[in-house]
Design a protein around this motif. Structure first.
Motif, short mmCIF file in Angstrom:
data_model
loop_
_atom_site.label_atom_id
_atom_site.label_comp_id
_atom_site.label_asym_id
_atom_site.label_seq_id
_atom_site.Cartn_x
_atom_site.Cartn_y
_atom_site.Cartn_z
N ARG A 87 46.15 55.52 48.89
CA ARG A 87 45.08 55.07 47.98
C ARG A 87 44.66 53.64 48.28
O ARG A 87 43.48 53.31 48.27
CB ARG A 87 45.59 55.19 46.53
N ARG A 88 45.65 52.76 48.54
CA ARG A 88 45.33 51.34 48.71
C ARG A 88 44.82 51.02 50.12
O ARG A 88 43.96 50.18 50.29
CB ARG A 88 46.57 50.48 48.43
N TYR A 89 45.40 51.70 51.13
CA TYR A 89 45.16 51.25 52.51
C TYR A 89 44.72 52.36 53.46
O TYR A 89 44.51 52.10 54.65
CB TYR A 89 46.44 50.60 53.07
N GLY A 90 44.62 53.59 52.96
CA GLY A 90 44.25 54.70 53.83
C GLY A 90 45.33 55.07 54.83
O GLY A 90 45.04 55.66 55.87
N LEU A 91 46.59 54.76 54.50
CA LEU A 91 47.71 55.06 55.39
C LEU A 91 48.38 56.36 54.98
O LEU A 91 48.70 56.55 53.80
CB LEU A 91 48.75 53.93 55.34
N ASN A 181 56.03 33.87 51.41
CA ASN A 181 56.92 33.07 50.58
C ASN A 181 57.70 32.14 51.51
O ASN A 181 58.32 32.62 52.45
CB ASN A 181 57.88 33.99 49.83
N PRO A 182 57.67 30.81 51.33
CA PRO A 182 57.26 30.09 50.12
C PRO A 182 55.88 29.44 50.15
O PRO A 182 55.49 28.81 49.17
CB PRO A 182 58.32 28.98 50.04
N THR A 183 55.12 29.55 51.24
CA THR A 183 53.91 28.72 51.34
C THR A 183 52.71 29.27 50.59
O THR A 183 51.75 28.54 50.35
CB THR A 183 53.50 28.54 52.81
N GLY A 184 52.72 30.58 50.25
CA GLY A 184 51.57 31.18 49.60
C GLY A 184 50.44 31.54 50.54
O GLY A 184 49.37 31.96 50.10
N THR A 185 50.66 31.39 51.85
CA THR A 185 49.64 31.75 52.84
C THR A 185 49.50 33.27 52.94
O THR A 185 50.49 34.00 52.86
CB THR A 185 50.03 31.17 54.22
N VAL A 186 48.27 33.73 53.09
CA VAL A 186 48.00 35.14 53.39
C VAL A 186 47.35 35.19 54.77
O VAL A 186 46.30 34.58 54.99
CB VAL A 186 47.06 35.77 52.33
N LEU A 187 48.01 35.86 55.70
CA LEU A 187 47.49 35.90 57.06
C LEU A 187 46.13 36.60 57.09
O LEU A 187 45.92 37.60 56.41
CB LEU A 187 48.47 36.62 58.00
N HIS A 214 50.31 42.88 46.08
CA HIS A 214 49.37 42.94 44.95
C HIS A 214 49.07 41.58 44.35
O HIS A 214 48.33 41.49 43.37
CB HIS A 214 49.90 43.90 43.88
N LEU A 215 49.62 40.53 44.93
CA LEU A 215 49.37 39.18 44.42
C LEU A 215 48.62 38.37 45.47
O LEU A 215 49.20 37.55 46.19
CB LEU A 215 50.69 38.50 44.04
N GLU A 221 42.75 38.64 51.24
CA GLU A 221 42.90 40.09 51.24
C GLU A 221 44.20 40.44 51.95
O GLU A 221 44.51 39.90 53.01
CB GLU A 221 41.72 40.73 51.99
N HIS A 222 44.98 41.33 51.33
CA HIS A 222 46.19 41.80 52.01
C HIS A 222 45.84 42.98 52.90
O HIS A 222 45.37 44.01 52.43
CB HIS A 222 47.27 42.22 51.02
N ILE A 223 46.10 42.81 54.20
CA ILE A 223 45.82 43.86 55.18
C ILE A 223 47.14 44.22 55.85
O ILE A 223 47.72 43.38 56.56
CB ILE A 223 44.81 43.39 56.25
N PRO A 224 47.66 45.41 55.64
CA PRO A 224 48.93 45.77 56.29
C PRO A 224 48.79 45.73 57.82
O PRO A 224 47.83 46.25 58.39
CB PRO A 224 49.17 47.21 55.82
#
Length: 396
Positions: A87-91, A181-187, A214-215, A221-224
């Motif tokens: 549902r979230r990622y089409g995987l 964690n811990p920097t809060g960076t999202v690649l 989810h955070l 955007e979180h991309i697996p």
């Protein structure tokens, strides 16, 4: 002591000799001793959804999970995990062969590293890293190779050239954590694409720790990583219920991957906890099926808390790296005239009645992390506001 000599072999396995009591235990004890507000360890101070807690009670009363659950996890949860990924990622994953339920993400990380790493293999991890990474690489007999995220333009960034240069003929695996964690960076998509290309080019396995999926805030955007070309057959993806549903004590995590990868991880996991969290697995299955409105409201609540603490920290004189994900804020203490995060965090309870964590504990290159301090904002707004009021004494 009788029978002991000065040349006796140390009791602790030499692989673990560098790991003493975790900083979280030390700082939590300091919080209790001083009556300080604990913004160190990352656990919420309120429970998650009432209907999910009741689902656990219902499972207990109905006798579901009170005895050993199946080794791979209860079918209801494995099916819910695959539905969530679709549902979230089409995987698409097979719940019977491509999912493994673990005692939290921490066991998933341990089992994956123990399964996939041979003594002498190099494991590249993004520095600063969650402290169990180093210990689990050591237990597996691997050699950790840190690639340092460095602050630039308000966020901690990955140097892709440095990452490529870190890969050698002995590199077995990349250990990637995003949201970080811990920097809060999202690649970013571009960074993830480059990591995927490198993994394929050098035929590397990858473990991705995605417990904060989810955070993510603002434009992030979180991309697996597994969604990128060539990654399906080489990626072990790790998720967790604790961070998403605010039941960290339940210790329900999971691994998804190809049948071969999941079988390998299960071979190690079965000799760690064997199984765990029986009734909670049924409750988490219901939690993963909650409507999107739950996840949206959860994110919005954490975003509001982030902004309360980030604004207050800036007013108190810290340089604040406003996180794009997780529920942690990394700060630089140099504007306060401080340079040693350890000394600062040990003094902070007396100075301001607040506990934080020195980021240097998450580094091999301790000097790189020396001026950075992490605060958790997964607390009630009133607690955060009180902490902010106390911290403003520093500015004064």
């Amino acid at each position: 002591m009788a029978g002991m000599t000065s040349t006796a072999r140390p009791l602790l396995n030499r692989r673990l000799a560098e790991f003493g009591t975790t900083i979280f235990a030390e700082m939590s004890a300091l919080a209790l001793k001083t009556g300080s507000i604990n913004l160190g360890q990352g656990f919420p101070d309120t429970d998650g959804p009432e209907e999910i807690r009741e689902a656990a009670v219902r499972a207990l009363r109905d006798g579901r999970g009170n005895q050993y659950p199946p080794g791979p996890g209860v079918p209801e949860l494995r099916t819910a995990i695959t539905a969530h990924q679709q549902r979230r990622y089409g995987l698409s994953y097979d719940p019977d062969t491509e999912v493994l339920v673990t005692a939290g993400a921490t066991e998933a990380i341990a089992a994956a590293l123990l399964a996939l790493v041979e003594p002498g293999d190099e494991v590249i991890a993004l520095e600063p890293y969650y402290d169990s990474y180093a210990a689990c690489i050591a237990m597996a007999g691997g050699t950790r190779v840190p690639v340092t995220l460095r602050p630039s333009e308000g966020r901690f960034r990955l140097d892709l050239d440095e990452l490529r240069a870190a890969v050698t003929d002995r590199t077995r695996l990349l250990l990637i954590n995003t949201p970080h964690n811990p920097t809060g960076t999202v690649l970013t998509r571009e960074e993830l694409a480059a990591i995927a290309e490198l993994a394929v080019e050098r035929d590397l396995l990858v473990i991705t720790d995605e417990v904060y999926e989810h955070l993510v805030f603002d434009e992030a955007e979180h991309i697996p990583l597994v969604t990128f070309p060539g990654m399906r057959e080489r990626t072990v993806s790790i998720g967790s219920a604790g961070k998403t549903f605010s039941f960290t004590g339940w210790k329900v995590g999971w691994v998804t991957g190809t049948p071969a990868l999941v079988t390998a991880v299960r071979s190690a996991k079965q000799f760690l906890t064997y199984v765990a969290s029986g009734p909670f697995q049924y409750a988490v299955a219901e939690a993963l099926a909650l409507p999107d409105s739950y996840f949206d409201a959860f994110r919005a609540d954490m975003l509001a808390k982030r902004d309360v603490l980030a604004t207050g920290l800036a007013e108190a004189g810290f340089e604040v790296f406003r996180p794009a994900g997780t529920y942690f804020i990394t700060t630089d203490i140099r504007p306060l005239g401080e340079t040693d995060g350890f000394a600062f965090c040990r003094a902070l309870p007396e100075l301001a009645g607040v506990v934080a964590i020195p980021n240097a504990v998450f580094y091999d290159h301790r000097e790189e992390g020396a001026p950075f301090v992490r605060f958790a904002f997964c607390k009630r707004v009133g607690v955060l506001e009180e902490a902010v009021d106390r911290l403003k004494k520093l500015a004064g």
